[in-house]
Design a protein around this motif. Sequence first.
Motif, PDB file in Angstrom:
ATOM      1  N   LYS A   1     -13.233  -4.650  -1.106  1.00 53.53           N
ATOM      2  CA  LYS A   1     -13.999  -4.400   0.110  1.00 53.53           C
ATOM      3  C   LYS A   1     -13.072  -4.379   1.327  1.00 53.53           C
ATOM      4  CE  LYS A   1     -18.327  -6.289  -1.639  1.00 53.53           C
ATOM      5  NZ  LYS A   1     -19.373  -7.325  -1.472  1.00 53.53           N
ATOM      6  N   ALA A   2     -13.284  -3.396   2.183  1.00 62.32           N
ATOM      7  CA  ALA A   2     -12.373  -3.175   3.313  1.00 62.32           C
ATOM      8  C   ALA A   2     -12.254  -4.414   4.201  1.00 62.32           C
ATOM      9  CB  ALA A   2     -12.860  -1.981   4.138  1.00 62.32           C
ATOM     10  N   ALA A   3     -13.365  -5.076   4.470  1.00 66.20           N
ATOM     11  CA  ALA A   3     -13.343  -6.221   5.384  1.00 66.20           C
ATOM     12  C   ALA A   3     -12.645  -7.434   4.781  1.00 66.20           C
ATOM     13  CB  ALA A   3     -14.762  -6.594   5.786  1.00 66.20           C
ATOM     14  N   GLY A   4     -12.504  -7.451   3.455  1.00 67.51           N
ATOM     15  CA  GLY A   4     -11.906  -8.613   2.804  1.00 67.51           C
ATOM     16  C   GLY A   4     -10.442  -8.452   2.452  1.00 67.51           C
ATOM     17  N   ARG A   5      -9.864  -7.302   2.757  1.00 67.50           N
ATOM     18  CA  ARG A   5      -8.474  -7.059   2.379  1.00 67.50           C
ATOM     19  C   ARG A   5      -7.515  -7.700   3.375  1.00 67.50           C
ATOM     20  NH1 ARG A   5      -8.095  -1.020  -0.281  1.00 67.50           N
ATOM     21  NH2 ARG A   5      -6.608  -2.058  -1.618  1.00 67.50           N
ATOM     22  N   ARG A   6      -6.385  -8.157   2.833  1.00 63.86           N
ATOM     23  CA  ARG A   6      -5.352  -8.709   3.712  1.00 63.86           C
ATOM     24  C   ARG A   6      -4.553  -7.579   4.356  1.00 63.86           C
ATOM     25  NH1 ARG A   6      -2.002 -10.227   0.588  1.00 63.86           N
ATOM     26  NH2 ARG A   6      -2.976 -10.022  -1.448  1.00 63.86           N
TER      27      ARG A   6
ATOM     28  N   GLN B   1       5.109  -4.678   1.309  1.00 60.73           N
ATOM     29  CA  GLN B   1       4.213  -5.064   0.222  1.00 60.73           C
ATOM     30  C   GLN B   1       2.795  -4.589   0.518  1.00 60.73           C
ATOM     31  OE1 GLN B   1       5.098  -8.961  -1.339  1.00 60.73           O
ATOM     32  NE2 GLN B   1       2.928  -9.369  -1.670  1.00 60.73           N
ATOM     33  N   GLY B   2       2.225  -3.843  -0.433  1.00 62.75           N
ATOM     34  CA  GLY B   2       0.876  -3.313  -0.253  1.00 62.75           C
ATOM     35  C   GLY B   2       0.812  -1.964   0.426  1.00 62.75           C
ATOM     36  N   GLN B   3       1.971  -1.383   0.750  1.00 58.34           N
ATOM     37  CA  GLN B   3       1.987  -0.058   1.401  1.00 58.34           C
ATOM     38  C   GLN B   3       1.754   1.033   0.360  1.00 58.34           C
ATOM     39  OE1 GLN B   3       5.496   0.616   3.727  1.00 58.34           O
ATOM     40  NE2 GLN B   3       4.857   2.616   4.466  1.00 58.34           N
ATOM     41  N   ARG B   4       1.148   2.126   0.796  1.00 62.68           N
ATOM     42  CA  ARG B   4       0.921   3.290  -0.072  1.00 62.68           C
ATOM     43  C   ARG B   4       1.634   4.484   0.551  1.00 62.68           C
ATOM     44  NH1 ARG B   4      -5.422   3.061   0.430  1.00 62.68           N
ATOM     45  NH2 ARG B   4      -4.648   3.152   2.551  1.00 62.68           N
TER      46      ARG B   4
ATOM     47  N   GLY C   1      -2.983  -0.847  -2.593  1.00 56.95           N
ATOM     48  CA  GLY C   1      -2.861  -1.490  -1.291  1.00 56.95           C
ATOM     49  C   GLY C   1      -3.008  -2.994  -1.390  1.00 56.95           C
ATOM     50  N   PRO C   2      -3.147  -3.677  -0.255  1.00 55.24           N
ATOM     51  CA  PRO C   2      -3.297  -5.136  -0.265  1.00 55.24           C
ATOM     52  C   PRO C   2      -4.586  -5.548  -0.960  1.00 55.24           C
ATOM     53  CG  PRO C   2      -2.769  -4.320   1.939  1.00 55.24           C
ATOM     54  CD  PRO C   2      -3.114  -3.129   1.106  1.00 55.24           C
ATOM     55  N   GLY C   3      -4.524  -6.631  -1.708  1.00 54.18           N
ATOM     56  CA  GLY C   3      -5.717  -7.159  -2.349  1.00 54.18           C
ATOM     57  C   GLY C   3      -6.471  -8.091  -1.412  1.00 54.18           C
ATOM     58  N   ALA C   4      -7.542  -8.668  -1.941  1.00 49.78           N
ATOM     59  CA  ALA C   4      -8.311  -9.647  -1.178  1.00 49.78           C
ATOM     60  C   ALA C   4      -7.615 -11.007  -1.256  1.00 49.78           C
ATOM     61  CB  ALA C   4      -9.732  -9.731  -1.745  1.00 49.78           C
ATOM     62  N   ASN C   5      -8.128 -11.985  -0.543  1.00 49.32           N
ATOM     63  CA  ASN C   5      -7.559 -13.326  -0.577  1.00 49.32           C
ATOM     64  C   ASN C   5      -7.553 -13.849  -2.014  1.00 49.32           C
ATOM     65  OD1 ASN C   5      -7.070 -13.539   2.188  1.00 49.32           O
ATOM     66  ND2 ASN C   5      -9.172 -14.183   2.602  1.00 49.32           N
ATOM     67  N   GLY C   6      -6.415 -14.397  -2.420  1.00 46.16           N
ATOM     68  CA  GLY C   6      -6.275 -14.914  -3.773  1.00 46.16           C
ATOM     69  C   GLY C   6      -5.744 -13.897  -4.760  1.00 46.16           C
ATOM     70  N   GLN C   7      -5.666 -12.630  -4.344  1.00 47.96           N
ATOM     71  CA  GLN C   7      -5.125 -11.581  -5.205  1.00 47.96           C
ATOM     72  C   GLN C   7      -3.714 -11.211  -4.756  1.00 47.96           C
ATOM     73  OE1 GLN C   7      -7.974  -8.366  -4.812  1.00 47.96           O
ATOM     74  NE2 GLN C   7      -9.237  -9.144  -6.474  1.00 47.96           N
ATOM     75  N   GLY C   8      -3.041 -10.427  -5.596  1.00 45.60           N
ATOM     76  CA  GLY C   8      -1.750  -9.874  -5.216  1.00 45.60           C
ATOM     77  C   GLY C   8      -1.937  -8.547  -4.490  1.00 45.60           C
TER      78      GLY C   8
END
Length: 442
Positions: free
Chosen positions: A132-137, A158-161, A297-304
């Motif tokens: 979810k967009a609002a939950g991504r780091r 990190q997390g760049q596309r 891209g970046p994951g949510a909190n707790g993810q890579g």
Amino acid sequence: MIPELKALTEQIASKKLATSMGRVSGISGGEIEISGLEREARIGDRLVLVRGPGDELHGEVLKISGSKISMLPDRAPDRVAMNDRVMLRPAPAFAPGDNWIGRVIDPFGEPLDGRPMLRGEQARDLMAPPPKAAGRRHMGARLETGLSVFNTILPIVQGQRIGLFAGSGVGKSTLLAKMAQFMQADVVVMALIGERGREVNHFVEEVLGPEGMKRAVVVAATSDQSALVRRRSAWAAMTIAEHFRDQGKNVLFMADSVTRFAEAHREISAASGEAPSLRGYPPSVTPLITGLCERAGPGANGQGDITAVFSVLVAGSDMDEPIADILRGVLDGHIVLNREIAERGRFPAVDVSRSVSRSLPAAATEEENAAILEVRKFLGSYEQSEVMIRAGLYSEGNDAVLDQAVKIWPELDAFFGKEDPSGISNSFNRLQLMLRRATKGR
């Protein structure tokens, strides 16, 4: 229970003792109509058409309509006759596992390297939605790449596309392999989409090599396989990347190439009756590509995170062709490879002036950003006057910036082609030393 034993038990339990059977009821172009399976078949299920003893034609369910289903075969339907038997094989569960690292697999999770392989504990959806967009780091720290140009002027975080845009034979696959070998990541997932058969082994054994494969999973669908299998390979590779991302790992995902992914979808869309609109591509190609990119891209909190490199084949360096245009709008930067640079022997043949990293200026310090701006100023000045310089019409003393650009150009050009495993700080130190020499006495 031991995880390996549990996975083996579940794999055996998933095997069906009975097989549903249908019959060929029509053949139209590249599609085969089948009756008798419409109540059990689902889109994406596999089908096996038996033409004779030891003679099988494999395919996939493309459409379900009334009392018939349409099969898109993996090869031309030669010698297929009415009433030939067709067996239904439901699509196997796709369950990535940690033991897949170091392996070469097909888009269905079956090994291609001749060794047995167990599925993971949990089946995953190949078409999973992005976080979810609002939950991504936010995007993370700058990554070590092993290449001077990406350690400095075109940083990757990190997390760049990013998109890698290149024509054929310009060094695209070799650059991807270098990134897979040296770029900072816990796991590398590589999708080889529509690749030539002989190139798969070459890429795995010679280009990546044993060291590169120690942290890599390669998903391969060769050019002779059906469009459905080739398209599936990108989704399968992204699903594997998500498996490791959910464990909190930093994943490097690479797709070679998105162009062949889109071409496979175009074949399928044409067979299913969708009209083309974007220079031969159907309208559905846009959500298809953007949906794949958004899963990285970046994951949510707790993810890579999934740091992604999507390669694009651009004929004649046409950056405005549909697939390149779609990708540029959704990615966090693009790298352009130039044939002229490749032909004079510099690798990687990155056209720095036409390439952009949207991780800047946040990814660099104030001093580093000043150095990057100065380099771009020199590159712009030199390239604007390059024809005049090569023609011998340039004379020193008329333009101070151009004089410095001419002075630094050979060293800067060599710097862009260097491997540098010594780290980002050392790469920047060398770049700044060059700049100081070029501007000395200004």
